[in-house]
Design an enzyme around this catalytic site. Structure first.
Site, mmCIF file in Angstrom:
data_model
loop_
_atom_site.group_PDB
_atom_site.id
_atom_site.type_symbol
_atom_site.label_atom_id
_atom_site.label_comp_id
_atom_site.label_asym_id
_atom_site.label_seq_id
_atom_site.Cartn_x
_atom_site.Cartn_y
_atom_site.Cartn_z
ATOM 1 N N CYS A 2 -7.511 -1.538 -6.569
ATOM 2 C CA CYS A 2 -7.249 -0.207 -6.025
ATOM 3 C C CYS A 2 -8.355 0.188 -5.048
ATOM 4 C CB CYS A 2 -7.203 0.806 -7.150
ATOM 5 S SG CYS A 2 -6.185 0.253 -8.525
ATOM 6 N N ARG A 27 -5.644 -2.042 -0.140
ATOM 7 C CA ARG A 27 -6.056 -2.456 -1.492
ATOM 8 C C ARG A 27 -4.971 -2.186 -2.523
ATOM 9 N NH1 ARG A 27 -11.515 -3.829 -2.525
ATOM 10 N NH2 ARG A 27 -11.006 -3.630 -4.703
ATOM 11 N N TRP A 71 -2.945 -0.098 -7.017
ATOM 12 C CA TRP A 71 -2.125 -1.296 -7.196
ATOM 13 C C TRP A 71 -1.989 -1.444 -8.704
ATOM 14 C CZ3 TRP A 71 -2.144 -6.166 -9.431
ATOM 15 C CH2 TRP A 71 -1.205 -7.090 -8.920
ATOM 16 N N ASN A 97 -11.278 1.763 -10.548
ATOM 17 C CA ASN A 97 -10.746 0.479 -10.097
ATOM 18 C C ASN A 97 -11.292 -0.571 -11.043
ATOM 19 O OD1 ASN A 97 -9.792 -1.733 -8.648
ATOM 20 N ND2 ASN A 97 -11.617 -1.770 -7.327
ATOM 21 N N GLY A 98 -10.444 -1.463 -11.511
ATOM 22 C CA GLY A 98 -10.890 -2.504 -12.443
ATOM 23 C C GLY A 98 -9.954 -2.529 -13.633
ATOM 24 N N GLU A 468 0.273 -22.927 5.313
ATOM 25 C CA GLU A 468 -0.150 -21.581 5.695
ATOM 26 C C GLU A 468 0.969 -20.848 6.452
ATOM 27 O OE1 GLU A 468 -2.212 -19.510 4.914
ATOM 28 O OE2 GLU A 468 -2.369 -18.108 6.564
ATOM 29 N N LYS A 472 2.665 -17.340 5.158
ATOM 30 C CA LYS A 472 2.679 -16.116 5.967
ATOM 31 C C LYS A 472 4.104 -15.576 6.085
ATOM 32 C CE LYS A 472 -0.582 -15.310 6.304
ATOM 33 N NZ LYS A 472 -2.007 -15.447 6.117
ATOM 34 N N GLU A 475 5.203 -14.068 2.788
ATOM 35 C CA GLU A 475 4.435 -12.869 2.466
ATOM 36 C C GLU A 475 4.907 -11.644 3.246
ATOM 37 O OE1 GLU A 475 0.369 -13.420 3.604
ATOM 38 O OE2 GLU A 475 -0.375 -11.837 2.303
ATOM 39 N N HIS A 491 11.832 -37.403 0.042
ATOM 40 C CA HIS A 491 11.716 -37.665 -1.402
ATOM 41 C C HIS A 491 12.312 -36.537 -2.234
ATOM 42 C CE1 HIS A 491 9.398 -41.269 -0.697
ATOM 43 N NE2 HIS A 491 8.653 -40.599 0.172
ATOM 44 N N LYS A 589 -4.573 -6.447 -0.653
ATOM 45 C CA LYS A 589 -5.463 -7.292 0.142
ATOM 46 C C LYS A 589 -6.419 -8.100 -0.728
ATOM 47 C CE LYS A 589 -7.243 -8.543 4.158
ATOM 48 N NZ LYS A 589 -6.438 -9.556 4.878
#
Ligand code: AGP
Length: 594
Positions: A2, A27, A71, A97-98, A468, A472, A475, A491, A589
Site C-alpha cells: 500500500c 502501490r 492493495w 502498510n505491511g 518479457e 508485458k 499484464e 514439442h 508496483k
C-alpha cells in the site's frame, strides 16, 4: 504494497494528501482514504476504488493528516476495509502498510477487552492497541504497541487536536521529507517531491515524531538517533505524466535518457564494485517478474563476456531450494528494492554464506540494507506498474558488470571493452529510432487486439526477451500470451497454432538466425500470422506478415532494442483494448507480500 502519506504544516493538508496519494497509486488501487486532524476529533473519508473515486470531496481545513491507498491483503476491497482506521473513541487514526502476522490473537484479546472492530483487516488492531495503551503520550504508546507486533509495518498515527504524526517502521519502507515549517512522511519518494528533496530514511525498529517544525527519531532500543539527511535527485516533473497519456508511455520514451544516465561516469571506469575482492567463479542471479527476465538476459551477457557460469533463480523459488549448491557471488535484481521475495532471497543467500550485490533503482530501498554491495540503475522514478525503462537500465548495469568481470579474468582485452562501450554509448540513439516507429508499431498491433492467445518466440539471448514481451502483454493488455524458445514450439505448443494465434518472432543475425528462419517457416505453414522483430532480412520479410526492423547492433546488444518494440506493442494493444494501462487490475508496483 500500500501507499502511505502523512503531512503536518500549513499548506492545506487535504490537497497535499490527495496529490501525494495520486503519486502513490501504483502501490495499490483497491481503495483509498484520508484522515485530517480537527480540534474536536478526526475527519475521515475513505472509499473502495481509486483515488479519483474519493473525489470530489471537501476535506475540512486542517494542518495535519494521513492518507492511504490500498492493495488488499487481509479483507476484500471495500469501504470498511479501506484505511485510515479510527478506533472506538475516535481520538486516534492510523494508516498501515505491511502484514501483522499475529493480528488474530491480538484482535481476540482486544475484543475481549471491549473493542469493536469495523473491518476484516489486520491493520485495524493498531489503532485499538493505541487506545488500549494510551496514557497521555502517543509517542510512548507507539513504543508499547510495536512491542506486541510480529510482522512488517510502516504505520503512521495521528491524534485529535495535535499536530504530531507518530510513525514506526519494520520491514516496510518509510521515508521522512524535511520541509520548511512543514514535514512529511511517505512510503515512497514521489509522494513528497512537490515539497522537498531532503529526506531521512527510517531504519527497521525506528519510531519517529513529526511536527511542522521538528523531526525526532528513536531506534529500536528507544535511544534518540540522527538519521542521515539525503538529497534526492529526482524532480517532481519526473513523477508527473508531462503531457503523455500514460506513465508507461512516458517511461518508454524516457529510455534514451535512462540509458545515458545509467552509463554516466561508468564508461571510462566502472568502479561501483571491486569484483577482484570477491570469488566470482560462479554467479547466481535472483529476482522476480521483469527483473527476472533481466537476470535471464544477464546470464547470457555474463557468460558471453566473462565466461563465468551463471545460474538464475526466481526469488520465490530460491528460498526453498537446497542450500547444498553453494554459489559464492549472488546478484539480486529489483527495481523497487522492496519486493518481499527478493529481499527474503537476499537474506537466505547471506545465510548460506554468499556475497551479495543488489541492482536496484530506488535509493536506500529495503534491499540495500540486506546486501554487501549496491549498484543503482539511474532510470528515475517508474510509476507505471509495468516495468519498462528499469528493465532496460538493469541490462545496462549487467553489461557493465560483465565487461568488468571479463577484464578481470582476462577474457576481454581493453580494446574489446572499448568497442563494447562504444556500442553502449550508441544505444540511446538507436532507441530513439525505434520510438519514432511507434505509429507503425501501433498499426501492426491491429493483428493482436482481438487475439485470445499470442506466442512470443526467440532463441538464445532473445529468448528471455520473448518471455518479457509475453509478460508485458498479459499484464497490461489482459491477453493470454506465452514466451517460448523457438525450438520448443514443436514439442507441444504447436498443437495450439491456428490462423487465430499470432506469433511475435524475434530474429537477429546471430548463430541461431538460420534455425530461427526454419522455425518461422514451420509456424507460417500452420497459418499463424507472424510479426517479426529484428534485423533486416529479405527471406524473413517474405515469411512475415509484418516486420519491424531494429537498428543494426551486435546481437549481444539486441535485447534492449527488441524489447523497446515489444513494450510499444504491449502499450498500443492495451490502449486499443481500452485497458487500464498504468494500473492493471489486481496488480501493484512493488510486491511486498511473499
Ligand atoms: C513487470 O512489469 C512487473 N510489474 C513485475 O513483474 C515486476 O518486475 C516484479 O514484481 C519485480 O519487481 P521489482 O523489480 O521491483 O523487484
Amino acid at each position: 504494497m500500500c501507499g502511505i502519506v502523512g503531512y503536518t504544516g500549513k499548506s492545506g493538508v487535504g490537497k497535499v494528501l490527495l496529490k501525494g496519494l495520486k503519486r502513490l497509486e501504483y502501490r495499490g488501487y483497491d481503495s483509498a482514504g484520508v484522515a485530517v486532524v480537527q480540534n474536536d476529533g478526526i475527519y475521515l473519508q475513505k472509499k473502495k476504488g481509486m483515488i479519483k473515486d474519493l473525489e470530489p470531496i471537501t476535506i475540512p481545513s486542517g494542518n495535519t493528516g494521513i492518507g492511504h491507498t490500498r492493495w488488499a491483503t487481509h479483507g476484500k476491497p471495500s469501504d470498511e476495509n479501506a484505511h485510515p482506521f479510527k478506533g472506538c473513541s475516535g481520538e486516534f487514526a492510523i494508516v498501515h502498510n505491511g502484514i501483522i502476522d499475529n493480528f488474530i490473537t491480538i484482535k481476540e484479546e482486544l475484543i475481549e477487552k471491549g473493542h469493536e472492530f469495523s473491518s476484516e483487516t489486520d491493520s485495524e488492531i493498531l489503532v485499538h492497541l493505541i487506545e488500549e495503551y494510551h496514557e497521555g503520550n502517543l509517542l510512548q504508546t507507539m513504543g508499547e504497541v510495536i512491542k506486541k507486533l510480529r510482522g512488517s509495518y510502516a504505520v503512521c498515527a495521528v491524534q485529535r487536536d495535535s499536530d504530531r504524526i507518530v510513525v514506526a517502521r519494520n520491514q516496510s519502507p518509510l521515508v521522512i521529507g524535511i520541509g520548511v515549517e512543514e514535514n512529511l512522511v511517505a512510503s515512497d519518494i514521489p509522494a513528497i517531491l512537490d515539497h522537498t528533496n531532503e529526506v531521512k530514511y527510517l531504519e527497521d525498529g525506528d519510531i519517529a515524531e513529526l511536527t511542522p517544525s521538528r523531526i525526532r527519531i528513536w531506534d529500536r532500543k528507544g535511544v534518540p538517533v540522527e538519521r542521515e539527511t539525503v538529497e534526492i535527485d529526482w524532480t517532481h516533473e519526473d513523477a508527473e505524466k508531462s503531457g503523455y497519456e500514460h506513465y508507461m508511455l512516458k517511461e518508454i520514451y524516457e529510455q534514451p535518457k535512462a540509458i545515458h544516465d545509467s552509463l554516466l561516469g561508468r564508461l571510462v571506469e566502472f568502479d561501483d564494485v571491486d569484483f577482484n575482492s570477491y570469488d566470482t567463479r560462479h554467479i547466481r542471479l535472483i529476482s522476480c517478474g521483469t527483473s527476472y527476465h533481466a537476470a535471464l538476459v544477464g546470464k547470457y551477457i555474463i557468460e558471453e563476456l566473462a565466461a563465468i557460469p551463471c545460474t538464475t533463480d526466481l526469488a520465490s523459488e530460491y528460498r526453498y531450494s537446497s542450500p547444498s549448491d553453494l554459489t559464492p557471488f549472488t546478484i539480486l535484481i529489483s527495481q523497487s528494492g522492496e519486493t518481499a521475495d527478493t529481499i527474503a532471497a537476499a537474506r537466505e543467500a547471506k545465510q548460506r554464506g554468499c556475497k551479495t550485490l543488489a541492482i536496484t533503482n530506488v535509493m536506500n530501498s529495503s534491499i540495500t540494507r540486506e546486501v554487501d554491495e549496491v549498484i543503482y540503475t539511474q532510470a528515475g522514478p517508474e510509476i507505471g506498474v509495468a516495468a519498462t525503462k528499469t528493465f532496460t537500465t538493469q541490462l545496462i548495469v549487467l553489461y557493465l558488470i560483465a565487461m568488468e568481470l571479463g577484464l578481470n579474468n582476462k577474457r576481454l582485452l581493453r580494446e574489446n571493452v572499448q568497442e563494447y562501450r562504444d556500442e553502449l554509448r550508441r544505444l540511446p540513439r538507436h532507441v530513439k529510432v525505434l520510438l519514432d516507429q511507434s505509429d507503425y508499431i501501433r498499426d501492426v498491433c491491429d493483428k493482436l487486439v482481438t487475439a485470445e492467445d499470442i506466442f512470443f518466440v526467440g532463441r538464445n539471448i532473445n529468448y528471455p526477451v520473448a518471455l518479457e514481451g509475453a509478460l508485458k502483454l498479459k499484464e497490461i493488455a489482459y491477453i493470454h500470451s506465452a514466451g517460448y524458445p523457438a525450438g520448443e514450439l514443436k514439442h507441444g505448443p504447436f498443437a495450439l497454432l491456428t490462423e487465430r494465434t499470432p506469433v511475435v518472432s524475434i530474429l537477429v543475425k546471430d548463430h541461431t538466425f538460420e534455425k530461427m528462419l526454419g522455425n518461422i517457416g514451420e509456424i507460417a505453414a500452420r497459418g499463424s500470422p507472424i510479426i517479426s522483430v529484428g534485423d533486416e532480412d529479405r527471406e524473413l520479410e517474405k515469411l512475415s506478415d509484418d516486420m519491424i526492423v531494429i537498428p543494426s547492433v551486435p546481437p549481444l546488444f539486441s535485447p534492449i532494442l527488441v524489447n523497446v518494440v515489444l513494450q510499444l506493442m504491449a502499450y498500443h494493444t492495451a490502449r486499443k483494448r481500452g485497458c487500464s494501462i498504468d494500473k492493471p487490475r489486481n496488480l501493484a508496483k512493488s510486491v511486498t507480500v511473499e
